[in-house]
Design a protein around this motif. Sequence first.
Motif, mmCIF file in Angstrom:
data_model
loop_
_atom_site.group_PDB
_atom_site.id
_atom_site.type_symbol
_atom_site.label_atom_id
_atom_site.label_comp_id
_atom_site.label_asym_id
_atom_site.label_seq_id
_atom_site.Cartn_x
_atom_site.Cartn_y
_atom_site.Cartn_z
ATOM 1 N N ASP A 89 42.117 35.748 45.748
ATOM 2 C CA ASP A 89 42.349 35.292 44.385
ATOM 3 C C ASP A 89 43.295 36.248 43.655
ATOM 4 N N GLU A 90 44.441 35.762 43.248
ATOM 5 C CA GLU A 90 45.433 36.610 42.588
ATOM 6 C C GLU A 90 44.897 37.198 41.283
ATOM 7 N N GLY A 91 44.118 36.419 40.540
ATOM 8 C CA GLY A 91 43.560 36.911 39.285
ATOM 9 C C GLY A 91 42.645 38.101 39.488
ATOM 10 N N ARG A 92 41.798 38.040 40.510
ATOM 11 C CA ARG A 92 40.902 39.163 40.799
ATOM 12 C C ARG A 92 41.690 40.408 41.218
ATOM 13 N N VAL A 93 42.737 40.189 41.990
ATOM 14 C CA VAL A 93 43.563 41.321 42.431
ATOM 15 C C VAL A 93 44.232 41.988 41.237
ATOM 16 N N ASN A 94 44.766 41.184 40.333
ATOM 17 C CA ASN A 94 45.410 41.745 39.139
ATOM 18 C C ASN A 94 44.415 42.481 38.264
ATOM 19 N N ASP A 95 43.206 41.946 38.150
ATOM 20 C CA ASP A 95 42.184 42.566 37.301
ATOM 21 C C ASP A 95 41.738 43.921 37.838
ATOM 22 N N ILE A 96 41.748 44.065 39.168
ATOM 23 C CA ILE A 96 41.210 45.293 39.769
ATOM 24 C C ILE A 96 42.248 46.409 39.831
ATOM 25 N N LEU A 152 38.519 47.673 50.746
ATOM 26 C CA LEU A 152 37.496 46.849 50.099
ATOM 27 C C LEU A 152 37.979 45.408 50.083
ATOM 28 N N ILE A 153 37.312 44.544 50.828
ATOM 29 C CA ILE A 153 37.713 43.138 50.927
ATOM 30 C C ILE A 153 36.674 42.275 50.212
ATOM 31 N N GLY A 154 37.120 41.568 49.183
ATOM 32 C CA GLY A 154 36.233 40.740 48.371
ATOM 33 C C GLY A 154 36.004 41.396 47.022
ATOM 34 N N LEU A 155 36.476 40.747 45.944
ATOM 35 C CA LEU A 155 36.452 41.373 44.625
ATOM 36 C C LEU A 155 35.645 40.557 43.618
ATOM 37 N N GLY A 156 34.507 40.014 44.089
ATOM 38 C CA GLY A 156 33.567 39.404 43.164
ATOM 39 C C GLY A 156 32.808 40.489 42.408
ATOM 40 N N ARG A 157 31.647 40.157 41.867
ATOM 41 C CA ARG A 157 30.887 41.136 41.074
ATOM 42 C C ARG A 157 30.534 42.369 41.895
ATOM 43 N N PHE A 158 30.050 42.157 43.125
ATOM 44 C CA PHE A 158 29.658 43.284 43.968
ATOM 45 C C PHE A 158 30.876 44.130 44.323
ATOM 46 N N GLY A 159 31.968 43.492 44.722
ATOM 47 C CA GLY A 159 33.167 44.221 45.092
ATOM 48 C C GLY A 159 33.735 45.015 43.935
ATOM 49 N N ARG A 160 33.738 44.425 42.746
ATOM 50 C CA ARG A 160 34.265 45.143 41.583
ATOM 51 C C ARG A 160 33.405 46.359 41.251
ATOM 52 N N GLN A 161 32.076 46.192 41.324
ATOM 53 C CA GLN A 161 31.191 47.328 41.045
ATOM 54 C C GLN A 161 31.376 48.436 42.081
ATOM 55 N N MET A 162 31.598 48.040 43.343
ATOM 56 C CA MET A 162 31.904 49.036 44.374
ATOM 57 C C MET A 162 33.177 49.785 44.026
ATOM 58 N N ALA A 163 34.189 49.048 43.607
ATOM 59 C CA ALA A 163 35.467 49.671 43.262
ATOM 60 C C ALA A 163 35.305 50.658 42.111
ATOM 61 N N GLU A 164 34.535 50.272 41.098
ATOM 62 C CA GLU A 164 34.326 51.149 39.950
ATOM 63 C C GLU A 164 33.660 52.461 40.367
ATOM 64 N N LYS A 165 32.642 52.351 41.228
ATOM 65 C CA LYS A 165 31.934 53.559 41.662
ATOM 66 C C LYS A 165 32.798 54.403 42.589
ATOM 67 N N LEU A 166 33.526 53.774 43.483
ATOM 68 C CA LEU A 166 34.395 54.515 44.397
ATOM 69 C C LEU A 166 35.483 55.261 43.615
ATOM 70 N N ASN A 177 45.567 50.793 45.318
ATOM 71 C CA ASN A 177 46.473 49.683 45.611
ATOM 72 C C ASN A 177 45.640 48.424 45.783
ATOM 73 N N ALA A 178 46.275 47.272 45.627
ATOM 74 C CA ALA A 178 45.575 45.995 45.791
ATOM 75 C C ALA A 178 46.543 44.980 46.366
ATOM 76 N N GLN A 179 46.003 44.094 47.211
ATOM 77 C CA GLN A 179 46.825 43.067 47.837
ATOM 78 C C GLN A 179 46.122 41.730 47.793
ATOM 79 N N ILE A 180 46.918 40.680 47.676
ATOM 80 C CA ILE A 180 46.391 39.326 47.843
ATOM 81 C C ILE A 180 46.401 39.032 49.335
ATOM 82 N N GLY A 181 45.258 38.651 49.886
ATOM 83 C CA GLY A 181 45.204 38.395 51.315
ATOM 84 C C GLY A 181 43.894 37.783 51.733
#
Length: 215
Positions: free
Chosen positions: A33-40, A6-20, A46-50
């Motif tokens: 964004d390091e903050g988004r990676v830490n939040d997710i 999953l690349i991109g952790l804005g609102r849509f990406g986060r909601q995808m992550a929650e459902k997955l 697993n999560a990576q900054i990239g």
Amino acid sequence: MKSVLLIGLGRFGRQMAEKLRELRHQILAVDRDEGRVNDILPLVTNAQIGDGTNEAFIASLGVRNFDLCVVAIGDNFQSSLETTALLKEYGAPFVLSRASSEVHAKFLRRNGADDVVYPEKQMAQWAAVRYSADHVFDDVEMTRDHSIFETQVPAAWIGKTIVELAVRQKYRINVLATRTGDQLEFLPGPMHRFRREETMFILGANRDVQKFLNL
């Protein structure tokens, strides 16, 4: 269980992550964004900054090993196109990309996206149907040309059976289920007799369903 990149952790990406996560899939989440990676992190395997537009970074992910790659970048036209193209170039078997406009969707497909979602358009279409027609309670697009609608049973159908009404022959629609309160009856038989308190789920070509519903 599938493996998902999953690349991109804005609102849509986060909601995808929650459902997955709810569906118990393995998820590698990526964002610049390091903050988004830490939040997710609590939601994913697993999560990576990239940067998805960085060829060396995409090459390092082994994208051909993921069942699904999601490009959830919606606010940067160029980045989403480049990320989609790189994923396909490095062997991603299936890439789902988020579009923010019709033009964006067309370019994503040209750049290799296997499928495209356009959340704003899909939500707008759903809301337009749901809130402009009092007798329609929900709709789900199955393909570009076919949808499922939940609707009231027409007054003229009350007390009659599916076979008496010749639903498929006359209206070119299929009744998939009926609902009474919280109770669903799937695939009601030809002798099902419609009741006033029911709603029904119907499937058909959009033109036929919309004609039936007077939309």
